[in-house]
Design an enzyme around this catalytic site. Structure first.
Site, PDB file in Angstrom:
ATOM      1  N   LYS A 187       0.802  -1.186   0.157  1.00 40.68           N
ATOM      2  CA  LYS A 187       0.036   0.150   0.123  1.00 40.68           C
ATOM      3  C   LYS A 187       0.849   1.386   0.110  1.00 40.68           C
ATOM      4  O   LYS A 187       0.574   2.158  -0.525  1.00 40.68           O
ATOM      5  CB  LYS A 187      -0.873  -0.083   1.244  1.00 40.68           C
ATOM      6  CG  LYS A 187      -2.061  -1.103   1.192  1.00 40.68           C
ATOM      7  CD  LYS A 187      -2.788  -1.134   2.360  1.00 40.68           C
ATOM      8  CE  LYS A 187      -3.946  -2.318   2.334  1.00 40.68           C
ATOM      9  NZ  LYS A 187      -4.878  -2.053   3.473  1.00 40.68           N
ATOM     10  N   ASN A 232       0.634  10.624  13.441  1.00 40.84           N
ATOM     11  CA  ASN A 232      -0.663  10.537  12.835  1.00 40.84           C
ATOM     12  C   ASN A 232      -1.424   9.260  12.626  1.00 40.84           C
ATOM     13  O   ASN A 232      -2.561   9.413  12.835  1.00 40.84           O
ATOM     14  CB  ASN A 232      -0.388  11.209  11.261  1.00 40.84           C
ATOM     15  CG  ASN A 232      -1.496  11.091  10.494  1.00 40.84           C
ATOM     16  OD1 ASN A 232      -2.483  11.910  10.449  1.00 40.84           O
ATOM     17  ND2 ASN A 232      -1.460  10.038   9.535  1.00 40.84           N
ATOM     18  N   SER A 282      -4.701  13.841  17.637  1.00 41.70           N
ATOM     19  CA  SER A 282      -5.651  13.618  18.463  1.00 41.70           C
ATOM     20  C   SER A 282      -7.139  13.634  17.909  1.00 41.70           C
ATOM     21  O   SER A 282      -7.288  13.384  16.337  1.00 41.70           O
ATOM     22  CB  SER A 282      -5.609  14.175  19.757  1.00 41.70           C
ATOM     23  OG  SER A 282      -6.698  13.991  20.649  1.00 41.70           O
ATOM     24  N   TYR A 309     -12.039   4.303  22.299  1.00 45.39           N
ATOM     25  CA  TYR A 309     -11.170   5.263  21.106  1.00 45.39           C
ATOM     26  C   TYR A 309     -11.188   6.790  21.839  1.00 45.39           C
ATOM     27  O   TYR A 309      -9.954   7.325  21.961  1.00 45.39           O
ATOM     28  CB  TYR A 309     -11.915   5.439  19.789  1.00 45.39           C
ATOM     29  CG  TYR A 309     -11.433   6.517  19.124  1.00 45.39           C
ATOM     30  CD1 TYR A 309     -10.158   6.205  18.231  1.00 45.39           C
ATOM     31  CD2 TYR A 309     -12.150   7.691  18.787  1.00 45.39           C
ATOM     32  CE1 TYR A 309      -9.907   7.147  17.242  1.00 45.39           C
ATOM     33  CE2 TYR A 309     -11.635   8.764  17.785  1.00 45.39           C
ATOM     34  CZ  TYR A 309     -10.434   8.444  17.159  1.00 45.39           C
ATOM     35  OH  TYR A 309     -10.222   9.365  16.371  1.00 45.39           O
ATOM     36  N   LYS A 339      -7.517   8.919  22.343  1.00 41.52           N
ATOM     37  CA  LYS A 339      -7.238  10.479  22.107  1.00 41.52           C
ATOM     38  C   LYS A 339      -6.980  11.457  23.006  1.00 41.52           C
ATOM     39  O   LYS A 339      -6.233  12.402  22.899  1.00 41.52           O
ATOM     40  CB  LYS A 339      -8.659  10.834  20.750  1.00 41.52           C
ATOM     41  CG  LYS A 339      -8.607   9.739  19.680  1.00 41.52           C
ATOM     42  CD  LYS A 339      -7.419  10.077  18.720  1.00 41.52           C
ATOM     43  CE  LYS A 339      -6.661   9.118  18.753  1.00 41.52           C
ATOM     44  NZ  LYS A 339      -5.552   9.480  17.652  1.00 41.52           N
TER      45      LYS A 339
END
Length: 319
Positions: free
Chosen positions: A71, A120, A176, A205, A209
């Site tokens: 990829k 990222n 984030s 999740y 973050k």
């Protein structure tokens, strides 16, 4: 009652950031990055891809840190067509700490300096049953533990990069989310167990973050005197493959109402990673588009930050 109003304020902040004012920053404003070396984790798709594209357009040497070489190679070819510049592949699996160490060692065998690290990559709302190779919740292990370890392993290169940077700083930019406002930390949900399985994938999740913001601030505190700038950010509501686990109907509604084109998602982290003004915002949390904001109150609790840092150090000390 005070807690209710605080949570309501955070929810309002999330909604407000889904509809930000028009950006005053464009990638055309990025200065020439000749001589600078950058890594973008998760760079073969989405916001990471757009970040690499802008960096290449401004003459940076960029490593695309991704799991899949196939990829990544396809993305690198596409970027070459679009920019005339070629990114470099760095194999990185953030869900496996041994692989994280190997990636850092591979990079440092090729480069002695690193000027900008974009943390990222991320996973969102994946099935609760999914874990990392080391037994962590997949979202916390990938988004937090893996990036923490990668960053610490690369710190010698970042400190060396600071010495040759025109502004005498190296930068660590952590992606984030607005989800950081919605949950704090459940210390029993970082690894698998009965407590973790009571927590929704959405909250798992959100805690990852939120932890990104806490860790980014701790990096700023611990390395500021050595010339390291650490900034976390909410990139905005962006239509990327990060939403792959969002149910189809819900995703379609989100696309119509709140999701923006992918290039918009790169703006805030590119501003943080390249613009001179960002040096004034070490440890801060940015909101769309390229504005200084603030996260929920607990993110600025030094005791919580130090506890999380100590926990993370313990996790990676023998890896």
């Amino acid at each position: 009652m005070a807690g209710f109003f605080a949570e309501l304020q955070y929810l309002i902040a999330v909604v407000a950031q889904l509809f930000p004012p028009k950006s005053k920053f464009t990638t055309d404003q990025i200065p020439d990055l000749s001589g600078k070396v950058a890594i973008v984790t998760g760079g073969n798709v989405g916001i990471g891809y757009e970040t690499i594209k802008a960096l290449l357009e401004h003459n940076a040497k960029v490593y695309m840190a991704s799991r899949s070489q196939e990829k990544a190679d396809a993305a690198i070819r596409k970027l070459k067509e679009e920019t005339g510049k070629e990114a470099l592949f760095l194999e990185l699996d953030l869900s496996n700490l041994a692989a994280v160490r190997k990636a850092a060692e591979d990079f440092m065998s090729k480069e002695s300096e690193l000027h900008i690290l974009f943390n990222n990559a991320g996973v969102m709302w994946c099935p609760v049953g999914e874990l990392t190779a080391n037994g962590y919740d997949l979202q916390f292990g990938t988004n937090v533990v893996g990036h923490f370890f990668f960053t610490e392993l690369l710190m010698p290169a970042l400190l060396a990069g600071k010495e040759t940077s025109p502004d005498h700083h190296a930068r660590i930019i952590t992606t984030s989310s607005s989800a950081a406002y919605l949950y704090t930390l459940n210390w029993d949900a970082f690894k698998d167990g009965p407590e973790r399985r009571k927590v929704s994938t959405e909250n798992l999740y959100s805690q990852s973050k939120f932890a990104n913001v806490v860790v980014a601030r701790q990096i700023a505190k611990r390395y500021a005197d050595k010339g390291v700038i650490s900034i976390s950010l909410n990139p905005g509501g962006i239509d990327t493959e990060l939403q792959r686990y969002v149910p189809g109907t819900k995703r379609n509604v989100m696309r119509k109402l709140i999701l923006n084109p992918v290039p918009m998602g790169a703006l805030t982290q590119l501003w943080a990673g390249t613009m001179p003004e960002a040096l004034n915002h070490n440890g801060k949390f940015l909101i769309p588009w390229a504005r200084v904001g603030s996260c929920r109150t607990e993110a600025y609790d030094d005791a919580l930050g130090e506890r999380l840092w100590a926990w993370l150090e313990e996790q990676v000390k023998d890896q």
